[in-house]
Design an enzyme around this catalytic site. Structure first.
Site, mmCIF file in Angstrom:
data_model
loop_
_atom_site.group_PDB
_atom_site.id
_atom_site.type_symbol
_atom_site.label_atom_id
_atom_site.label_comp_id
_atom_site.label_asym_id
_atom_site.label_seq_id
_atom_site.Cartn_x
_atom_site.Cartn_y
_atom_site.Cartn_z
ATOM 1 N N GLU A 109 0.858 -1.191 0.000
ATOM 2 C CA GLU A 109 0.000 0.000 0.000
ATOM 3 C C GLU A 109 0.886 1.230 0.000
ATOM 4 O O GLU A 109 2.111 1.132 0.153
ATOM 5 C CB GLU A 109 -0.933 -0.002 1.213
ATOM 6 C CG GLU A 109 -2.048 -1.025 1.105
ATOM 7 C CD GLU A 109 -3.041 -0.954 2.245
ATOM 8 O OE1 GLU A 109 -3.051 0.033 2.994
ATOM 9 O OE2 GLU A 109 -3.806 -1.905 2.395
ATOM 10 N N HIS A 223 -8.616 10.039 3.220
ATOM 11 C CA HIS A 223 -8.269 8.913 2.343
ATOM 12 C C HIS A 223 -8.437 9.378 0.905
ATOM 13 O O HIS A 223 -9.454 9.986 0.574
ATOM 14 C CB HIS A 223 -9.180 7.704 2.632
ATOM 15 C CG HIS A 223 -8.630 6.435 2.066
ATOM 16 N ND1 HIS A 223 -8.619 6.170 0.721
ATOM 17 C CD2 HIS A 223 -8.047 5.371 2.666
ATOM 18 C CE1 HIS A 223 -8.059 4.983 0.519
ATOM 19 N NE2 HIS A 223 -7.699 4.476 1.679
ATOM 20 N N ARG A 271 -0.377 8.720 1.646
ATOM 21 C CA ARG A 271 -1.715 9.176 1.267
ATOM 22 C C ARG A 271 -1.929 10.678 1.354
ATOM 23 O O ARG A 271 -2.770 11.200 0.616
ATOM 24 C CB ARG A 271 -2.804 8.435 2.013
ATOM 25 C CG ARG A 271 -2.846 8.165 3.322
ATOM 26 C CD ARG A 271 -4.157 7.449 3.697
ATOM 27 N NE ARG A 271 -4.137 6.025 3.431
ATOM 28 C CZ ARG A 271 -4.555 5.118 4.311
ATOM 29 N NH1 ARG A 271 -5.006 5.507 5.484
ATOM 30 N NH2 ARG A 271 -4.550 3.862 4.010
ATOM 31 N N HIS A 332 -10.812 10.363 6.946
ATOM 32 C CA HIS A 332 -10.577 8.935 7.181
ATOM 33 C C HIS A 332 -10.044 8.647 8.576
ATOM 34 O O HIS A 332 -10.480 7.688 9.206
ATOM 35 C CB HIS A 332 -9.580 8.445 6.126
ATOM 36 C CG HIS A 332 -9.301 6.969 6.170
ATOM 37 N ND1 HIS A 332 -10.293 6.023 6.038
ATOM 38 C CD2 HIS A 332 -8.133 6.284 6.312
ATOM 39 C CE1 HIS A 332 -9.743 4.811 6.109
ATOM 40 N NE2 HIS A 332 -8.442 4.936 6.284
ATOM 41 N N ARG A 367 -0.643 9.218 8.970
ATOM 42 C CA ARG A 367 -0.507 7.782 9.255
ATOM 43 C C ARG A 367 -0.159 6.976 8.009
ATOM 44 O O ARG A 367 -0.719 7.201 6.932
ATOM 45 C CB ARG A 367 -1.814 7.237 9.848
ATOM 46 C CG ARG A 367 -1.778 5.738 10.041
ATOM 47 C CD ARG A 367 -2.973 5.248 10.802
ATOM 48 N NE ARG A 367 -4.211 5.372 10.096
ATOM 49 C CZ ARG A 367 -4.629 4.565 9.131
ATOM 50 N NH1 ARG A 367 -3.859 3.578 8.701
ATOM 51 N NH2 ARG A 367 -5.803 4.757 8.564
HETATM 52 C C1 SIN Z 1 -7.134 1.169 2.945
HETATM 53 O O1 SIN Z 1 -7.355 -0.025 2.850
HETATM 54 O O2 SIN Z 1 -6.815 1.884 2.017
HETATM 55 C C2 SIN Z 1 -7.308 1.810 4.291
HETATM 56 C C3 SIN Z 1 -6.472 1.131 5.274
HETATM 57 C C4 SIN Z 1 -5.937 2.125 6.235
HETATM 58 O O3 SIN Z 1 -6.566 3.151 6.477
HETATM 59 O O4 SIN Z 1 -4.828 1.911 6.723
#
Ligand code: SIN
Length: 502
Positions: A109, A223, A271, A332, A367
């Site tokens: 991610e 997010h 993010r 988020h 985060r």
């Molecule tokens: C996501 O799956 O993109 C969100 C997971 C997170 O907020 O760490």
């Protein structure tokens, strides 16, 4: 009616369940819940560096994503204790996805330098973690109670000695040696969030009223890819970052790659970087969403890995296998919160906080993806260990009730926060927000909104997810943390805290 227990844990997401489970064998615990919080909605997974992966690399990625504003010792606890907590979860029956050879499947991610995110049900990790913890807790016989916590009971010398819970119109007092807030973030203080509507910062307002301080409240994470359903208010479905981890890319209204040339990790940048790029694109093009193109990802990978996202898209008549997905940023996660030490203790004796409501400094200014379930597991256990070793001393003094009351115009408060304290802020709009909030009383949502506004006003630089268009650069002179506490009129106000004092 009054009851007494050793510890009351408020909140039944991953942090609350982990805390209660860790205490079950040694303390008389009561778990209070007003809904399951955000945990069941978490998609991506749990980061865990083990095997050929190095917790030090996870530490570094966390700190880089956090704009080098993280508490290094607490991040160390997070990354080093994390794999053990995941192993225990598996022992409790959590079924994480596995490869054909039986090894845990790990994905990538945003912000991670290697695939280290374990997941379950493809993109239903939170639901599986929640299920396993709930069943493990049921086996211990820990008592649970549904109801909204409307107040705390505080001794006149300042210790928290109980809670007030509202169920079916009745308020019950439960006395306790320790109260643990595990109430989640502030999602519903904004109009649109990926969090369920019960998550609206109640724990933050309670803690402030009891005399606790908050820290890093300006770092509200958006997010990048909530599903653009056409709704502008309420909980929006998430499109997990792991979709980008499997190769999906962000496109503007003209079909151009948004993240090209903006960051070495492009669509898998941290993010805050991606959310800002999307916001700038939407502003430039005058649109209310951009596109996520997952049509290059193999259809069988999409069906196996992303059943939740596939179903959410289908509900708005989008087939993500063959069509682009409309997405836009949404609130988020709160990176700051109630200031605690590494074992969840707040500034107020008897009051603890854990998970998203707490600020341990592990998220810094932004985060890292899939560090939130991990935080709940690791710090839930740490709080449980601390309260197993020692409970606060009994305080038999006179007591009073602490309650933030009710908000007069919650929808107006949500719109003000959304309009003025979103991805992009500036001094003039933050001042306008403060003026508008002035007329709206001191209820819990108003207190939460003011806390974000005063912290964002005080921080006159940009770092992580706090982006001030009038102070667009990170500035060493602003390396302090911003602490929020209540003034004599119960209004949030700020002071600076040097990083060395944290
Ligand atoms: C996501 O799956 O993109 C969100 C997971 C997170 O907020 O760490």
């Amino acid at each position: 009616m009054t009851r007494a227990v050793d510890v009351v844990v408020i909140g039944s997401g991953v942090a609350g369940l982990s805390t209660a489970l860790g205490l079950a064998a040694t303390r008389d615990v009561l778990l209070l819940s007003a809904g399951d919080g955000s945990t069941p909605w978490a998609q991506g997974g749990v980061s865990a560096a083990y095997g050929e992966d190095d917790p030090l690399d996870h530490w570094r990625d966390t700190d880089i994503a956090g704009a080098e504003f993280c508490d290094p010792r607490n991040v160390r606890a997070l990354v080093e204790e994390g794999p053990q907590r995941v192993a225990e979860l598996i022992a409790h029956g959590a079924r994480f996805d596995r490869n054909a050879d039986g090894s845990l499947s790990r994905t990538l991610e945003g912000g991670h330098s290697r695939p280290r995110i374990v997941h379950a049900g493809g993109d239903a990790t939170g639901a599986e973690v929640h299920r396993a913890l709930r069943i493990a807790l049921q086996r211990t016989g820990v008592r649970t109670m549904s109801g909204r916590t409307v107040g705390l009971v505080q001794s006149d010398s300042g210790s928290i000695v109980g809670v007030l819970v509202q169920t079916d119109g009745h308020v019950t007092q439960i006395d306790a040696r320790a109260v643990v807030l595990a109430t989640g973030g502030i999602g519903n203080a904004y109009l649109a969030s990926t969090n369920p509507s019960a998550v609206r910062g109640d724990g933050i307002a309670l803690a402030l009223r009891a005399g606790a301080s908050l820290v890093d409240m300006e770092f509200v994470q958006f997010h990048p890819t909530a599903l653009h359903t056409g709704e502008t208010s309420g909980q929006l479905p998430l499109v997990t970052e792991a979709v980008r981890g499997e190769g999906a890319v962000l496109l503007d209204a003209h079909g151009n790659r948004i993240m090209d040339g903006l960051h070495p990790r492009a669509d898998l940048a941290p993010r805050d970087v991606v959310a800002r790029a999307i916001e700038a694109t939407m502003r430039r093009d005058g649109t209310d969403h951009v596109w996520l193109d997952a049509t290059g990802v193999a259809p069988d990978v999409i069906r196996r890995r992303f059943p939740t996202v596939l179903a959410s898209c289908a509900r708005i008549d989008v087939d993500m296998v063959s069509e682009q997905i409309p997405v836009a940023p949404a609130e988020h996660f709160l990176c700051g919160g109630v200031r605690t030490d590494r074992n969840g203790a707040t500034d107020v004796p008897g009051l603890y906080a854990v998970g998203e409501v707490a600020a341990t400094g592990v998220h810094g200014a932004n985060r890292l993806a899939s560090n939130s379930l991990l935080e709940g597991l690791v710090f839930g256990r740490r709080v449980a260990t601390a309260l197993t070793l020692d409970l606060p001393a009994v305080d038999h003094g006179r007591t009073h009730e602490v309650s933030p009351g009710e908000d007069r115009e919650p929808e107006r408060i949500r719109s003000i926060l959304t309009r003025y304290a979103g991805i992009r802020r500036d001094g003039a709009s933050l001042n306008a927000a403060a003026d508008e909030l002035d007329a709206l009383g001191n209820g819990p949502l108003a207190t939460v909104a003011r806390s974000v506004i005063v912290a964002a006003t005080a921080r006159q630089d940009s770092r992580g997810c706090h982006w001030r268009s009038d102070h667009p650069h990170s500035d060493k002179r602003w390396d302090d943390h911003i602490v929020v506490h209540l003034d004599a009129e119960d209004r949030p106000t700020t002071r600076h805290l040097q990083r060395s004092e944290v």
